[in-house]
Design a protein around this motif. Structure first.
Motif, mmCIF file in Angstrom:
data_model
loop_
_atom_site.group_PDB
_atom_site.id
_atom_site.type_symbol
_atom_site.label_atom_id
_atom_site.label_comp_id
_atom_site.label_asym_id
_atom_site.label_seq_id
_atom_site.Cartn_x
_atom_site.Cartn_y
_atom_site.Cartn_z
ATOM 1 N N VAL A 140 13.662 25.600 76.519
ATOM 2 C CA VAL A 140 13.576 26.208 75.193
ATOM 3 C C VAL A 140 14.473 25.389 74.282
ATOM 4 O O VAL A 140 15.681 25.310 74.495
ATOM 5 C CB VAL A 140 14.031 27.682 75.211
ATOM 6 N N THR A 141 13.862 24.740 73.301
ATOM 7 C CA THR A 141 14.581 23.906 72.327
ATOM 8 C C THR A 141 13.999 24.167 70.952
ATOM 9 O O THR A 141 12.789 24.083 70.761
ATOM 10 C CB THR A 141 14.444 22.408 72.683
ATOM 11 N N LEU A 142 14.870 24.472 69.991
ATOM 12 C CA LEU A 142 14.450 24.754 68.617
ATOM 13 C C LEU A 142 15.205 23.850 67.649
ATOM 14 O O LEU A 142 16.358 23.491 67.901
ATOM 15 C CB LEU A 142 14.736 26.209 68.252
ATOM 16 N N ILE A 143 14.561 23.547 66.536
ATOM 17 C CA ILE A 143 15.199 22.799 65.458
ATOM 18 C C ILE A 143 15.353 23.751 64.278
ATOM 19 O O ILE A 143 14.370 24.342 63.822
ATOM 20 C CB ILE A 143 14.364 21.566 65.067
ATOM 21 N N LEU A 144 16.583 23.903 63.809
ATOM 22 C CA LEU A 144 16.876 24.795 62.688
ATOM 23 C C LEU A 144 17.420 23.985 61.522
ATOM 24 O O LEU A 144 18.154 23.008 61.728
ATOM 25 C CB LEU A 144 17.915 25.846 63.096
ATOM 26 N N ASP A 145 17.082 24.392 60.308
ATOM 27 C CA ASP A 145 17.553 23.698 59.108
ATOM 28 C C ASP A 145 17.749 24.726 58.005
ATOM 29 O O ASP A 145 16.775 25.333 57.537
ATOM 30 C CB ASP A 145 16.535 22.637 58.692
ATOM 31 N N THR A 146 18.983 24.938 57.599
ATOM 32 C CA THR A 146 19.258 25.929 56.561
ATOM 33 C C THR A 146 18.585 25.558 55.242
ATOM 34 O O THR A 146 18.285 26.437 54.435
ATOM 35 C CB THR A 146 20.776 26.123 56.346
ATOM 36 N N GLU A 147 18.337 24.275 55.017
ATOM 37 C CA GLU A 147 17.650 23.842 53.789
ATOM 38 C C GLU A 147 16.243 24.433 53.736
ATOM 39 O O GLU A 147 15.789 24.850 52.679
ATOM 40 C CB GLU A 147 17.606 22.314 53.716
ATOM 41 N N ASP A 148 15.558 24.493 54.863
ATOM 42 C CA ASP A 148 14.220 25.096 54.920
ATOM 43 C C ASP A 148 14.283 26.572 54.543
ATOM 44 O O ASP A 148 13.408 27.080 53.853
ATOM 45 C CB ASP A 148 13.614 24.960 56.314
ATOM 46 N N TRP A 149 15.311 27.264 54.997
ATOM 47 C CA TRP A 149 15.438 28.691 54.700
ATOM 48 C C TRP A 149 15.707 28.910 53.221
ATOM 49 O O TRP A 149 15.215 29.875 52.618
ATOM 50 C CB TRP A 149 16.545 29.322 55.536
ATOM 51 N N LYS A 150 16.480 28.015 52.606
ATOM 52 C CA LYS A 150 16.753 28.124 51.164
ATOM 53 C C LYS A 150 15.478 27.926 50.363
ATOM 54 O O LYS A 150 15.210 28.655 49.410
ATOM 55 C CB LYS A 150 17.792 27.083 50.740
ATOM 56 N N LYS A 151 14.664 26.938 50.746
ATOM 57 C CA LYS A 151 13.393 26.675 50.047
ATOM 58 C C LYS A 151 12.469 27.865 50.158
ATOM 59 O O LYS A 151 11.801 28.228 49.191
ATOM 60 C CB LYS A 151 12.722 25.425 50.629
ATOM 61 N N GLU A 152 12.398 28.477 51.326
ATOM 62 C CA GLU A 152 11.549 29.634 51.544
ATOM 63 C C GLU A 152 11.984 30.804 50.673
ATOM 64 O O GLU A 152 11.187 31.516 50.100
ATOM 65 C CB GLU A 152 11.579 30.037 53.012
ATOM 66 N N LYS A 153 13.304 30.973 50.552
ATOM 67 C CA LYS A 153 13.861 32.043 49.736
ATOM 68 C C LYS A 153 13.530 31.848 48.269
ATOM 69 O O LYS A 153 13.246 32.792 47.549
ATOM 70 C CB LYS A 153 15.379 32.096 49.947
ATOM 71 N N GLU A 154 13.584 30.595 47.816
ATOM 72 C CA GLU A 154 13.313 30.268 46.408
ATOM 73 C C GLU A 154 11.835 30.401 46.068
ATOM 74 O O GLU A 154 11.475 30.783 44.965
ATOM 75 C CB GLU A 154 13.758 28.839 46.099
ATOM 76 N N GLY A 155 10.985 30.029 47.016
ATOM 77 C CA GLY A 155 9.548 29.936 46.761
ATOM 78 C C GLY A 155 8.829 31.182 47.030
ATOM 79 O O GLY A 155 7.934 31.672 46.512
#
Length: 155
Positions: A140-155
């Motif tokens: 089990v390996t995941l890639i996380l990026d807080t920048e993606d979460w910020k974009k989702e929140k904005e959009g």
């Protein structure tokens, strides 16, 4: 912040060829800090890591979090996660944060992982030569990026 999160049966980091830190069941978090990151991003990343439902329940489904299984975390700073590989063959690390921001965000991540309730938090050493070994469970390996979460929140 960017992170590669791996569910592990055990993991260890060797620091500068000598000192070793290890965990049993839990997560290895390789964390990269970009120039745009803040300690708040570190707290968000920590919360997500400990709450991800990536451990198996009694039915074998990925339905339990690190908190629910009493797992530990081995967190290792890794500026190479911030590499830009779009051009040529040599990665550019211009987006990677430099000290003191990178150190502050990494330390904020460690503190937040503890505050969020991880059973135990072990860490690499910022800027040191490290050798990480692990047994990935699943895998089990995941890639996380807080920048993606910020974009989702904005959009």
């Amino acid at each position: 912040m960017k992170a590669v999160v791996q569910r592990v049966l055990r993991a260890e980091v060797e620091i500068n060829g000598a000192q070793k830190r290890s965990i049993e069941k839990g997560l290895v978090v390789l964390a990269g800090v970009t120039q745009e990151d803040t300690p708040e991003d570190a707290a968000l990343l920590a919360r997500k890591c400990v709450q991800l439902r990536i451990f198996e329940d009694a039915d074998g489904k990925l339905n339990k979090s690190l908190l629910e299984v009493g797992g530990s975390v081995l967190a290792v700073s890794n500026f190479t996660l911030c590499a830009d590989t779009r051009k040529g063959r040599r990665p550019s690390f211009m987006a990677a944060a430099k000290p003191p921001l990178s150190v502050a965000c990494y330390e904020a991540l460690l503190s937040a992982l503890k505050k969020e309730g991880a059973a135990r938090v072990e860490a690499g050493e910022f800027g040191a030569d490290m050798k990480v070994s692990l047994v990935n469970d699943g895998p089990v390996t995941l890639i996380l990026d807080t920048e993606d979460w910020k974009k989702e929140k904005e959009g």
